[in-house]
Design an enzyme around this catalytic site. Structure first.
Site, PDB file in Angstrom:
ATOM      1  CD  GLU A   1      -4.042  -3.745   7.510  1.00 39.00           C
ATOM      2  OE1 GLU A   1      -2.982  -3.542   6.922  1.00 39.00           O
ATOM      3  OE2 GLU A   1      -5.130  -3.864   6.918  1.00 39.00           O
TER       4      GLU A   1
ATOM      5  CG  ASP B   1      -7.248  -6.491   4.582  1.00 43.73           C
ATOM      6  OD1 ASP B   1      -6.024  -6.538   4.756  1.00 43.73           O
ATOM      7  OD2 ASP B   1      -7.782  -5.909   3.619  1.00 43.73           O
TER       8      ASP B   1
HETATM    9  O1  TEU Z   1      -3.329  -3.425   3.895  1.00 41.77           O
HETATM   10  C1  TEU Z   1      -3.936  -2.184   4.050  1.00 41.77           C
HETATM   11  C2  TEU Z   1      -2.997  -1.122   4.151  1.00 41.77           C
HETATM   12  O2  TEU Z   1      -2.998  -0.418   5.124  1.00 41.77           O
HETATM   13  C3  TEU Z   1      -2.096  -0.868   3.018  1.00 41.77           C
HETATM   14  O3  TEU Z   1      -2.202   0.474   2.748  1.00 41.77           O
HETATM   15  C4  TEU Z   1      -0.727  -1.235   3.336  1.00 41.77           C
HETATM   16  O4  TEU Z   1      -0.363  -0.730   4.573  1.00 41.77           O
HETATM   17  C5  TEU Z   1       0.161  -0.666   2.280  1.00 41.77           C
HETATM   18  O5  TEU Z   1      -0.136  -1.358   1.117  1.00 41.77           O
HETATM   19  C6  TEU Z   1       1.616  -0.837   2.590  1.00 41.77           C
HETATM   20  O6  TEU Z   1       2.381  -0.205   1.628  1.00 41.77           O
HETATM   21  C7  TEU Z   1      -4.173  -4.518   3.829  1.00 41.77           C
HETATM   22  C8  TEU Z   1      -3.365  -5.752   3.528  1.00 41.77           C
HETATM   23  O7  TEU Z   1      -2.505  -6.013   4.602  1.00 41.77           O
HETATM   24  C9  TEU Z   1      -2.669  -5.576   2.228  1.00 41.77           C
HETATM   25  O8  TEU Z   1      -1.835  -6.652   1.931  1.00 41.77           O
HETATM   26  C10 TEU Z   1      -3.731  -5.443   1.166  1.00 41.77           C
HETATM   27  O9  TEU Z   1      -3.134  -5.169  -0.061  1.00 41.77           O
HETATM   28  C11 TEU Z   1      -4.738  -4.343   1.488  1.00 41.77           C
HETATM   29  O10 TEU Z   1      -5.176  -4.371   2.840  1.00 41.77           O
HETATM   30  C12 TEU Z   1      -5.983  -4.519   0.660  1.00 41.77           C
HETATM   31  O11 TEU Z   1      -6.666  -5.660   1.075  1.00 41.77           O
END
Ligand code: TEU
Ligand code: CA
Length: 620
Positions: free
Chosen positions: A312, A261
């Site tokens: 990610e 993440d």
């Molecule tokens: O997402 C990180 C992220 O890039 C977020 O900004 C996401 O793209 C955005 O919420 C979309 O509208 C990761 C996880 O995939 C997400 O589910 C989590 O909420 C976040 O990190 C925090 O851990």
């Protein structure tokens, strides 16, 4: 980085996914697990080079098709309205039949669920709503018994504020855990001296300042996401040691790797300076120690196992990508770039007009930027994005929904990189009809409402319309298993944690598994095609017609010395309008190997009539 086994593995040139080679492949991959040090040191480069496929070092995670499970929404086995691990175990045959071979499980750890498990309270415990560690072990064994693999989510940019480390950290300035997080004094506030201002101008991804005042020690702590998700301080070697140790805990259990993440955010810019909001994310993602930490993580943990890792990578440009995924860098195997999935997005949830040539240009840039030492991912959906077909396809009629869902899956499964399918996309599941704030559950929406609507910056109706279009809850509504109450997601008479899309009566797994023309059955065929030829994994990619506004036409070709070349032509009509298309160059389609329109005619020489949203794959 786990790459080529240094022991020649006779079966490795075949796809390990073919049933006949499954057993042999298992032997190969366990061999690889014991030999990572040698392949890393480069001792056997000559041997490894002879095993290259079109210049690529073969690896199981390059040949895999990944399926993402958001456990809360997948299947509820005990009727409490929340998906759980036993629910997953019960549906593994469904996934096996679909043909996927790696499952990415979104966070399954103990959590107070401020952000549905992306706020972890105990990294070594299973979320009680999801079951027990025994349930996890049973699920993992059942996955392995089906020759599939499991990667779990690693959320270590931040923890929950209820994690023991943070509970300690906030107690006093001299607590041994104080430096596990970022604590800073505020800036003097002339108008209200009792309430200092945040230490810098950083904005949280979930609205508001990224700094939270804490009365106990009268300092602020940093949270790039929710207030309940304090950022871990990776500059503290003890934090890194603890993270490596929890990673080993899960790898020793037998998980096959991690989806990491927001991993580029782990190294903060020196001195935590004010940032220009226009490029703050890029600066945060390119901190001074990012690569050093990832290399240390690789050395201390990943290199000791046969793992798959995917980061990610918010804020990482294509140019930057090889620094993280290059095999000689010993960091991660691959990352998710956001360029394609965000092609139709303006600021936050606003829509941006996009064109097909723009999308092609993105994939072309990937093919140029990522070379033979790198590896790519292909995805257009996940738990943070709308439903695939609602976002990029056509839901104006059911016929087009089905066809466009199939077309997009065709693309994901034939482009360059490891494909990722999000749960429900294989059914052509759609966005949910949200009408009001109360319909949403996601903290991102709730916080944005405060920042945008309550402040008067945005009219309520516009906010709801945009959130309905792009909100994350769209992808989080429960899986539609059958036409039974609540789509068969839960056995309860009560409510699932998020309502099931009312279209479950017609869009559901039971019906689609039985119907030969369904999205599910098509995705099954497309995955089988992906696995039938290594051209789709290691083959060259060529966009035949980058400027065509309606048709995406490309080839995937693989020439292996001593073998007949494998060549495929993919034709995708990204429009409801039919088109008479002339295949550029001298490519003569030979055999139609996949088509989303029943009874599609064979090509007449170079000319093909594609109906609306028609997708075809030919060998040639
Ligand atoms: O997402 C990180 C992220 O890039 C977020 O900004 C996401 O793209 C955005 O919420 C979309 O509208 C990761 C996880 O995939 C997400 O589910 C989590 O909420 C976040 O990190 C925090 O851990
Ligand atoms: Ca449950």
């Amino acid at each position: 980085m786990p790459a080529t086994p240094d022991v020649p593995c006779p079966h490795h040139t075949l796809s390990f996914l073919k049933i006949a080679t499954l057993l042999a492949a298992l032997v190969c991959s366990s061999g690889a697990a014991q030999q990572p040090a040698a392949s890393q040191s480069g001792v056997n480069t000559a041997k490894a080079a002879s095993q290259l496929i079109n210049g690529y070092a073969p690896a199981w995670w390059k040949e895999a098709v990944v399926y993402q499970i958001y456990p809360r929404s997948f299947a509820d086995s005990n009727g409490d309205g929340i998906g759980d691990l036993n629910g997953i175990t019960q549906h593994l045959d469904y996934l096996k039949k679909l043909g996927v071979n790696v499952i990415w499980l979104s966070p399954h750890y103990d959590s107070p669920n401020a952000d549905n498990g992306y706020d972890i309270r105990d990294y070594r415990k299973v979320m009680k709503e999801f079951g027990t560690m025994a349930d996890f072990d049973r699920m993992l064994a059942a996955i392995k018994a089906r020759h599939m693999k499991l990667i779990v989510d690693l959320v270590v940019n931040h923890s929950s504020d209820e994690h023991r480390w943070f509970v300690e950290s906030r107690k006093s300035k001299d607590n041994p855990y104080r430096d596990y997080y970022f604590w800073r004094d505020g800036k003097p506030n002339a108008s209200d001296p009792e309430h200092p201002l945040p230490p810098n101008n950083w904005h949280s991804f979930f609205s508001g300042s990224a700094w939270q005042w804490d009365d106990i020690t009268k300092q602020f702590y940093l949270h790039l996401f929710a207030v309940k998700q304090p950022d871990l301080n990776w500059e503290n070697p003890k934090v890194r040691e603890d993270v490596y140790s929890l990673m080993k805990f899960w790898l020793d259990k037998g998980v096959d790797g991690f989806r990491m993440d927001v991993i580029p955010l782990i190294s903060k810019p020196v001195g935590l300076p004010d940032l220009d909001p226009r490029n703050a994310v890029e600066v945060l993602a390119n901190g001074p120690h990012r690569d050093e930490y990832l290399q240390e993580m690789n050395r201390e943990v990943l290199s000791k196992y046969d793992t798959m890792t995917v980061g990610e990578a918010i804020g990482i440009s294509l140019k930057e990508t090889p620094k993280i995924v290059g095999s000689g860098r010993h960091e991660l195997n691959m990352i998710f770039n956001f360029d394609a999935v965000r092609v139709n997005r303006g600021e936050f949830y606003s829509e941006r007009k996009w064109t097909l040539p723009e999308l092609k240009a993105i994939y072309d840039r990937h093919a140029t930027a990522l070379g033979k030492e790198d590896w790519d991912t292909v995805f257009l959906s996940n738990h943070d994005n709308p439903r695939l077909v609602s976002n990029f396809g056509d839901t104006t009629t059911d016929e087009f929904r089905v066809r466009s869902a199939k077309l997009i899956e065709t693309m994901l499964l034939t482009l360059r990189g490891t494909p990722y399918i999000y749960e429900g996309d294989e059914l052509g599941m759609t966005n949910y009809p949200f009408h009001k704030l109360d319909d949403f559950n996601d903290i991102e929406v709730k916080n944005a409402w405060k920042e945008r609507v309550e402040s008067g910056r945005m009219p309520e109706a516009e906010f709801i319309a945009e959130s309905a279009r792009f909100g994350r809850d769209n992808s989080r509504t429960p899986m539609q298993w059958s036409s039974a109450a609540n789509g068969g997601f839960t056995t309860a008479s009560g409510k699932p944690w998020l309502p099931v899309n009312p279209n479950y009566t017609s869009i559901n797994a039971k019906a689609e598994v039985q119907s030969a023309d369904s999205v599910y059955r098509y995705v099954q065929r497309a995955i089988a095609l992906h696995h039938s030829s290594l051209a789709f994994t290691y083959g060259d990619y060529k966009d035949l017609d980058p400027e065509h506004p309606q048709v995406y036409a490309y080839t995937r070709t693989l020439s292996t010395p001593g073998k007949t070349a494998e060549r495929f032509l993919v034709l995708l009509n990204w429009s409801e309008k039919p088109v008479d298309y002339t295949i550029p160059g001298d490519i003569k389609p030979v055999k139609l190997v996949l088509s989303n329109v029943p009874g599609a005619a064979a090509a007449q020489g170079q000319s093909v009539n594609l109906s609306g949203w028609e997708a075809r794959v030919y060998s040639y």
